[in-house]
Scaffold this motif. Structure first.
Motif, PDB file in Angstrom:
ATOM      1  N   LEU A   1       0.796  -1.250  -0.044  1.00 25.35           N
ATOM      2  CA  LEU A   1       0.111  -0.048   0.024  1.00 25.35           C
ATOM      3  C   LEU A   1       0.755   1.349  -0.048  1.00 25.35           C
ATOM      4  CD1 LEU A   1      -3.028   1.399   0.070  1.00 25.35           C
ATOM      5  CD2 LEU A   1      -2.722   1.133   2.650  1.00 25.35           C
ATOM      6  N   THR A   2       1.929   1.239   0.806  1.00 24.73           N
ATOM      7  CA  THR A   2       2.858   2.590   0.857  1.00 24.73           C
ATOM      8  C   THR A   2       3.544   2.577  -0.420  1.00 24.73           C
ATOM      9  OG1 THR A   2       3.396   2.009   3.264  1.00 24.73           O
ATOM     10  CG2 THR A   2       4.873   3.217   1.945  1.00 24.73           C
ATOM     11  N   LEU A   3       4.048   1.453  -1.032  1.00 20.59           N
ATOM     12  CA  LEU A   3       4.604   1.591  -2.556  1.00 20.59           C
ATOM     13  C   LEU A   3       3.668   2.042  -3.437  1.00 20.59           C
ATOM     14  CD1 LEU A   3       6.732  -1.788  -2.321  1.00 20.59           C
ATOM     15  CD2 LEU A   3       7.616   0.683  -2.303  1.00 20.59           C
ATOM     16  N   GLU A   4       2.432   1.699  -3.537  1.00 23.30           N
ATOM     17  CA  GLU A   4       1.372   2.284  -4.295  1.00 23.30           C
ATOM     18  C   GLU A   4       1.245   3.504  -4.068  1.00 23.30           C
ATOM     19  OE1 GLU A   4      -1.971  -0.262  -3.789  1.00 23.30           O
ATOM     20  OE2 GLU A   4      -1.412  -1.907  -4.833  1.00 23.30           O
ATOM     21  N   LYS A   5       0.980   3.892  -3.065  1.00 24.18           N
ATOM     22  CA  LYS A   5       0.771   5.541  -2.787  1.00 24.18           C
ATOM     23  C   LYS A   5       2.142   6.244  -3.239  1.00 24.18           C
ATOM     24  CE  LYS A   5      -2.120   5.381   1.330  1.00 24.18           C
ATOM     25  NZ  LYS A   5      -2.304   5.415   2.608  1.00 24.18           N
ATOM     26  N   ASN A   6       3.380   5.901  -3.011  1.00 22.61           N
ATOM     27  CA  ASN A   6       4.436   6.418  -3.357  1.00 22.61           C
ATOM     28  C   ASN A   6       4.680   6.392  -4.833  1.00 22.61           C
ATOM     29  OD1 ASN A   6       5.406   6.771  -0.770  1.00 22.61           O
ATOM     30  ND2 ASN A   6       6.826   5.237  -0.751  1.00 22.61           N
ATOM     31  N   ILE A   7       4.160   5.372  -5.299  1.00 21.80           N
ATOM     32  CA  ILE A   7       4.250   5.435  -7.161  1.00 21.80           C
ATOM     33  C   ILE A   7       3.076   6.443  -7.617  1.00 21.80           C
ATOM     34  CG2 ILE A   7       3.593   3.994  -9.109  1.00 21.80           C
ATOM     35  CD1 ILE A   7       5.286   1.747  -7.581  1.00 21.80           C
ATOM     36  N   SER A   8       2.204   6.389  -7.194  1.00 19.71           N
ATOM     37  CA  SER A   8       0.947   7.400  -7.596  1.00 19.71           C
ATOM     38  C   SER A   8       1.686   8.744  -7.420  1.00 19.71           C
ATOM     39  CB  SER A   8      -0.303   7.185  -6.662  1.00 19.71           C
ATOM     40  OG  SER A   8      -1.136   8.093  -7.062  1.00 19.71           O
ATOM     41  N   CYS A   9       2.115   9.079  -6.194  1.00 17.45           N
ATOM     42  CA  CYS A   9       2.611  10.503  -5.857  1.00 17.45           C
ATOM     43  C   CYS A   9       3.895  10.789  -7.001  1.00 17.45           C
ATOM     44  CB  CYS A   9       3.095  10.546  -4.556  1.00 17.45           C
ATOM     45  SG  CYS A   9       1.825  10.652  -3.229  1.00 17.45           S
ATOM     46  N   LEU A  10       4.688   9.878  -7.336  1.00 21.60           N
ATOM     47  CA  LEU A  10       5.866   9.932  -8.204  1.00 21.60           C
ATOM     48  C   LEU A  10       5.217  10.269  -9.813  1.00 21.60           C
ATOM     49  CD1 LEU A  10       8.459   7.391  -7.237  1.00 21.60           C
ATOM     50  CD2 LEU A  10       8.465  10.013  -6.866  1.00 21.60           C
TER      51      LEU A  10
ATOM     52  N   ALA B   1       5.518  13.652 -11.978  1.00 19.63           N
ATOM     53  CA  ALA B   1       6.312  13.456 -13.173  1.00 19.63           C
ATOM     54  C   ALA B   1       5.375  14.221 -14.214  1.00 19.63           C
ATOM     55  CB  ALA B   1       6.338  11.980 -13.564  1.00 19.63           C
ATOM     56  N   VAL B   2       4.003  13.968 -14.172  1.00 18.38           N
ATOM     57  CA  VAL B   2       3.012  14.405 -15.085  1.00 18.38           C
ATOM     58  C   VAL B   2       3.109  16.165 -15.011  1.00 18.38           C
ATOM     59  CG1 VAL B   2       0.661  14.933 -15.508  1.00 18.38           C
ATOM     60  CG2 VAL B   2       1.458  12.672 -15.165  1.00 18.38           C
ATOM     61  N   LEU B   3       3.192  16.584 -13.749  1.00 16.29           N
ATOM     62  CA  LEU B   3       3.250  18.009 -13.690  1.00 16.29           C
ATOM     63  C   LEU B   3       4.685  18.614 -14.041  1.00 16.29           C
ATOM     64  CD1 LEU B   3       1.692  18.333  -9.871  1.00 16.29           C
ATOM     65  CD2 LEU B   3       0.779  19.112 -12.160  1.00 16.29           C
ATOM     66  N   GLU B   4       5.740  17.872 -13.710  1.00 19.89           N
ATOM     67  CA  GLU B   4       7.000  18.274 -14.211  1.00 19.89           C
ATOM     68  C   GLU B   4       7.038  18.532 -15.548  1.00 19.89           C
ATOM     69  OE1 GLU B   4      10.800  19.758 -13.750  1.00 19.89           O
ATOM     70  OE2 GLU B   4       9.053  19.666 -12.248  1.00 19.89           O
ATOM     71  N   ILE B   5       6.318  17.449 -16.290  1.00 23.91           N
ATOM     72  CA  ILE B   5       6.475  17.271 -17.900  1.00 23.91           C
ATOM     73  C   ILE B   5       5.793  18.563 -18.230  1.00 23.91           C
ATOM     74  CG2 ILE B   5       5.526  16.028 -19.801  1.00 23.91           C
ATOM     75  CD1 ILE B   5       6.383  13.654 -18.440  1.00 23.91           C
ATOM     76  N   THR B   6       4.478  18.801 -17.695  1.00 27.22           N
ATOM     77  CA  THR B   6       3.611  19.949 -18.181  1.00 27.22           C
ATOM     78  C   THR B   6       4.545  21.279 -18.080  1.00 27.22           C
ATOM     79  OG1 THR B   6       1.660  18.806 -17.455  1.00 27.22           O
ATOM     80  CG2 THR B   6       1.413  21.080 -17.941  1.00 27.22           C
ATOM     81  N   ARG B   7       5.262  21.376 -16.952  1.00 25.50           N
ATOM     82  CA  ARG B   7       5.842  22.475 -16.509  1.00 25.50           C
ATOM     83  C   ARG B   7       6.888  22.746 -17.627  1.00 25.50           C
ATOM     84  NH1 ARG B   7      10.341  24.462 -14.718  1.00 25.50           N
ATOM     85  NH2 ARG B   7      11.366  22.319 -13.994  1.00 25.50           N
ATOM     86  N   LYS B   8       7.659  21.661 -18.014  1.00 26.80           N
ATOM     87  CA  LYS B   8       8.841  21.681 -18.941  1.00 26.80           C
ATOM     88  C   LYS B   8       8.441  21.829 -20.426  1.00 26.80           C
ATOM     89  CE  LYS B   8      12.434  20.122 -16.688  1.00 26.80           C
ATOM     90  NZ  LYS B   8      13.739  20.602 -16.323  1.00 26.80           N
ATOM     91  N   ASP B   9       7.325  21.251 -20.715  1.00 25.97           N
ATOM     92  CA  ASP B   9       6.617  21.704 -21.943  1.00 25.97           C
ATOM     93  C   ASP B   9       6.061  23.136 -22.137  1.00 25.97           C
ATOM     94  OD1 ASP B   9       6.646  19.139 -22.974  1.00 25.97           O
ATOM     95  OD2 ASP B   9       4.545  18.592 -22.399  1.00 25.97           O
ATOM     96  N   GLY B  10       5.777  23.635 -20.992  1.00 29.03           N
ATOM     97  CA  GLY B  10       5.272  25.177 -20.899  1.00 29.03           C
ATOM     98  C   GLY B  10       6.874  26.012 -21.354  1.00 29.03           C
ATOM     99  N   GLU B  11       7.642  25.426 -20.647  1.00 29.09           N
ATOM    100  CA  GLU B  11       9.253  26.285 -20.488  1.00 29.09           C
ATOM    101  C   GLU B  11       9.708  26.282 -21.930  1.00 29.09           C
ATOM    102  OE1 GLU B  11      12.369  28.452 -19.149  1.00 29.09           O
ATOM    103  OE2 GLU B  11      10.528  27.991 -18.512  1.00 29.09           O
TER     104      GLU B  11
END
Length: 146
Positions: free
Chosen positions: A90-99, A103-113
């Motif tokens: 369960l902990t690993l599933e939560k961590n992977i979900s957060c990662l 990653a999606v937010l970072e890709i969106t930010r990089k695409d904007g940059e």
């Protein structure tokens, strides 16, 4: 191993005693009646055989009890490990979900940059071309007329 214990087949006088006791019915004393006939029919030798057989049965029961306790401990250990692994999973599933979300937010930010930098580069090229023409006429960006 300890579970391979094999009991000898009933002795002939035991079978005869069982048959003799069958007519008495099951009044709760059938086991005692069975053994009393063996002792009566077999004398001291029959009593010794009954005691030896009884001791063998008790030893076998003791081995089975020990094996059952060991198996119960194994089951408990496996259940505890299973619960621990469920928690870790369960902990690993939560961590992977957060990662993944990060990653999606970072890709969106990089695409904007990247888009911003490309736009800035295009504007810079257009400005440089316009600056050359403006420079030929004597007008520069940011310069004030006197």
């Amino acid at each position: 191993g300890p579970t391979d214990t094999v009991f000898p087949p009933p002795l002939p006088f035991q079978r005869m005693a069982q048959a003799a006791n069958a007519h008495r019915g099951s009044d709760g004393d059938a086991e005692r009646d069975l053994y009393s006939d063996l002792v009566e029919d077999g004398g001291a030798n029959g009593e010794t055989l009954v005691r030896a057989h009884n001791a063998a049965l008790r030893e076998r029961m003791k081995m089975h009890d020990e094996e059952m306790r060991a198996l119960k401990r194994q089951v408990q250990d496996v259940q505890e490990a299973n619960e621990r692994l469920r928690g870790e999973n369960l902990t690993l599933e939560k961590n992977i979900s957060c990662l993944y979300k990060t990653a999606v937010l970072e890709i969106t930010r990089k695409d904007g940059e990247i888009k911003r930098l490309r736009t800035q580069e295009v504007e810079g090229r257009l400005g440089a071309k316009g600056g050359d023409r403006a420079g030929a006429s004597g007008y520069h960006r940011g310069a004030t007329a006197k």
